[in-house]
Design an enzyme around this catalytic site. Structure first.
Site, short mmCIF file in Angstrom:
data_model
loop_
_atom_site.label_atom_id
_atom_site.label_comp_id
_atom_site.label_asym_id
_atom_site.label_seq_id
_atom_site.Cartn_x
_atom_site.Cartn_y
_atom_site.Cartn_z
N LYS A 129 0.84 -1.21 0.00
CA LYS A 129 0.00 0.00 0.00
C LYS A 129 0.87 1.25 0.00
O LYS A 129 0.58 2.21 -0.70
CB LYS A 129 -0.93 -0.01 1.23
CG LYS A 129 -2.11 -0.94 1.05
CD LYS A 129 -2.83 -1.22 2.36
CE LYS A 129 -3.76 -2.41 2.19
NZ LYS A 129 -4.19 -3.00 3.44
N GLN A 173 -5.31 -2.23 9.46
CA GLN A 173 -5.08 -3.51 8.79
C GLN A 173 -5.71 -4.65 9.59
O GLN A 173 -5.49 -4.78 10.80
CB GLN A 173 -3.57 -3.74 8.63
CG GLN A 173 -3.19 -4.97 7.85
CD GLN A 173 -3.56 -4.92 6.37
OE1 GLN A 173 -3.62 -3.85 5.77
NE2 GLN A 173 -3.82 -6.07 5.78
N ASP A 196 -11.65 2.37 3.86
CA ASP A 196 -11.91 0.94 3.71
C ASP A 196 -13.42 0.68 3.51
O ASP A 196 -13.81 -0.39 3.06
CB ASP A 196 -11.49 0.21 5.00
CG ASP A 196 -10.26 -0.66 4.81
OD1 ASP A 196 -9.98 -1.06 3.67
OD2 ASP A 196 -9.58 -0.92 5.82
N1 LIG Z 1 -8.30 -3.05 6.62
C1 LIG Z 1 -8.03 -3.95 5.67
N2 LIG Z 1 -8.35 -3.65 4.39
C2 LIG Z 1 -8.08 -4.54 3.40
O1 LIG Z 1 -8.37 -4.28 2.20
C3 LIG Z 1 -7.46 -5.79 3.73
C4 LIG Z 1 -7.17 -6.04 5.07
N3 LIG Z 1 -7.47 -5.10 6.03
N4 LIG Z 1 -6.60 -7.20 5.44
C5 LIG Z 1 -6.20 -8.20 4.46
C6 LIG Z 1 -7.02 -8.15 3.20
C7 LIG Z 1 -6.34 -8.77 2.00
N5 LIG Z 1 -6.12 -7.70 1.07
C8 LIG Z 1 -5.38 -7.80 -0.11
C9 LIG Z 1 -4.96 -6.70 -0.80
C10 LIG Z 1 -4.16 -6.82 -1.93
C11 LIG Z 1 -3.77 -8.06 -2.38
C12 LIG Z 1 -2.87 -8.17 -3.58
O2 LIG Z 1 -2.43 -7.18 -4.11
N6 LIG Z 1 -2.55 -9.39 -4.02
C13 LIG Z 1 -1.67 -9.65 -5.15
C14 LIG Z 1 -0.62 -10.70 -4.79
C15 LIG Z 1 0.25 -10.30 -3.65
C16 LIG Z 1 1.35 -11.31 -3.37
O3 LIG Z 1 1.97 -11.84 -4.32
O4 LIG Z 1 1.56 -11.59 -2.18
C17 LIG Z 1 -2.47 -10.21 -6.32
O5 LIG Z 1 -3.54 -10.80 -6.07
O6 LIG Z 1 -2.00 -10.09 -7.46
C18 LIG Z 1 -4.21 -9.17 -1.73
C19 LIG Z 1 -5.03 -9.05 -0.61
C20 LIG Z 1 -6.61 -6.55 1.60
N7 LIG Z 1 -7.15 -6.74 2.78
#
Ligand SMILES: Nc1nc(=O)c2c([nH]1)NC[C@@H]1CN(c3ccc(C(=O)N[C@@H](CCC(=O)O)C(=O)O)cc3)C=[N+]21
Ligand SMILES: NC(=O)C1=CN([C@@H]2O[C@H](COP(=O)(O)OP(=O)(O)OC[C@H]3O[C@@H](n4cnc5c(N)ncnc54)[C@H](OP(=O)(O)O)[C@@H]3O)[C@@H](O)[C@H]2O)C=CC1
Length: 369
Positions: A129, A173, A196
């Site tokens: 982020k 988070q 969020d």
């Molecule tokens: N307050 C809060 N808000 C959230 O939005 C929140 C949270 N807590 N806790 C966890 C989950 C999970 N989440 C993700 C965000 C980006 C990817 C992302 O960018 N993933 C990449 C892969 C990343 C990698 O390779 O590790 C993709 O899918 O291409 C995944 C999961 C947001 N979350």
């Protein structure tokens, strides 16, 4: 994340004979710790997505796996919905808007992220982020509190950011350590900084006709944005959302309904999820169960949005695991008309929508259009 029904499902969609217990995410552990990585045979059914040369074009992609028998029978038909490319385009749009605002009124949007504890996955998301903020010109502020902090310390950090005019968005988070009251903490984020979209007032407005939330949760918003940008019609379509969590499934269903889809929600107590899902023109899956949605669950020509991010064992990779979605990707590619890959689908869109919400918040705070 975190809840899980006791059940067996298949980490590998190329065979139903290799069942593995899939474990829930731990609360304070290394990511991805070995006990949380689902066993995954080398007969993987989910190849990594190929780069798409043309950002917003609908690319056809053929299966690169020679091991998935179902996928070998015919050439893949579905389009890959390239979330990574769309997210990049959105970041460029946001960067241009931020410059325009800075030039006009001298204001730069600010996003504060509060991270509690040492989960590696959370630390990675927070790092990503921050990188994304840097790339578009958003100021980012981070508070990292130890796992054993008190709830009051988190509330104090939130309160400081609530009062800070240079902060336009606050993200706590998730998941939080178990000893903290998530409801109380999320409720304390000022609604006008709730980028969020998790505050009950925002969710309540999302659920009501004729009301507008200040912010829509980022992951569901990213799913809808992908459908829009790929010209996929939602109005009048049958949509099935698999999962009903507060952060993904439930708001995704509300958003689809606002877009005039007819929505069914499938959850862990649903009878015959396969038959219900097969009715859908649009499927959004957010269960955290690797490869649960098989090709047989998908109607020919349906659009599949796979939100799941599930680590499965892969000894061939230095880190020992890779990420797959809730949907058996190669099987979906055979029957669907369009599919999001994991990684490279919804994940990057989540972050792009967070940046977008932060920009919206700063514009609103300063009456800038
Ligand atoms: N307050 C809060 N808000 C959230 O939005 C929140 C949270 N807590 N806790 C966890 C989950 C999970 N989440 C993700 C965000 C980006 C990817 C992302 O960018 N993933 C990449 C892969 C990343 C990698 O390779 O590790 C993709 O899918 O291409 C995944 C999961 C947001 N979350
Ligand atoms: N790409 C991204 O940006 C993001 C990805 N994620 C990923 O999405 C997935 C879901 O996350 P989240 O919503 O937080 O998870 P939760 O664990 O909070 O919710 C999972 C939901 O799936 C349902 N479910 C579980 N098992 C089944 C089953 N066998 N059949 C039908 N429904 C089932 C649960 O039902 P019940 O309610 O009955 O328990 C629950 O509603 C995870 O893999 C997570 O990592 C999450 C956030 C952002």
């Amino acid at each position: 994340m975190g809840k899980m029904a006791p059940m067996m499902i298949f980490a590998d969609c190329s065979s139903s004979t290799t069942a593995h217990h899939l474990l829930p995410f731990g609360r304070s552990c290394e990511l991805w710790p070995s006990n949380l990585i689902h066993s995954y045979r080398s007969l993987s059914c989910s190849p990594l997505p190929l780069p798409n040369p043309s950002p917003l074009s609908l690319s056809y992609r053929s299966s690169s796996s020679t091991l998935c028998s179902a996928a070998m029978a015919t050439e893949s038909l579905a389009k890959v919905i390239d979330g990574k490319a769309v997210a990049k385009q959105i970041r460029e749009e946001i960067a241009a808007e931020i410059l325009r605002m800075k030039d006009a009124i001298g204001v730069v949007p600010g996003l504060a992220v509060i991270l509690v504890g040492d989960r590696k996955d959370s630390a990675t998301y927070v790092r990503n982020k921050k990188k994304a903020c840097d790339s578009v010109g958003i100021n980012s502020y981070e508070v990292h509190l130890p796992e054993e902090s008190t709830e009051q310390e988190v509330l104090d950090s939130i309160s400081r950011f609530n009062d800070d005019p240079s902060v336009h968005g606050i993200l706590v988070q998730l998941p939080l350590p178990l000893h903290m009251n998530e409801v109380k903490i999320l409720n304390s984020v000022a609604i006008e900084k709730d980028v969020d979209g998790f505050h009950p007032l925002n969710i309540g407005r999302l659920a009501m006709r004729g009301r507008e939330p200040l912010f829509v949760p980022c992951t569901p918003k990213g799913c809808i944005e992908l459908l829009h940008r790929y010209g996929i019609e939602i109005r009048g379509k049958k949509a099935v959302v698999i999962g009903r969590s507060n952060i993904v499934g439930m708001p995704a269903a509300l958003l689809l309904q606002r877009e005039d889809a007819t929505v069914t929600i499938v959850h862990s107590r649903t009878m015959n999820p396969e038959d219900i899902t097969r009715q859908a023109d649009i499927i959004i899956s957010a269960t955290g169960k690797a490869n649960m949605v098989r090709g047989s669950w998908i109607k020919h020509g349906a659009v599949v949005i796979d939100v799941g991010i599930n680590p499965v064992e892969d000894a061939k990779l230095p880190r020992g695991y890779r990420l797959v979605g809730d949907v058996c990707y190669e099987e979906a590619m055979e029957v669907a008309s369009a599919v999001t890959p994991v990684p490279g689908g919804v994940g990057p869109m989540t972050i792009a929508m967070l940046l977008s919400n932060t920009l919206t918040s700063a514009k609103r705070a300063h009456g800038f259009r």
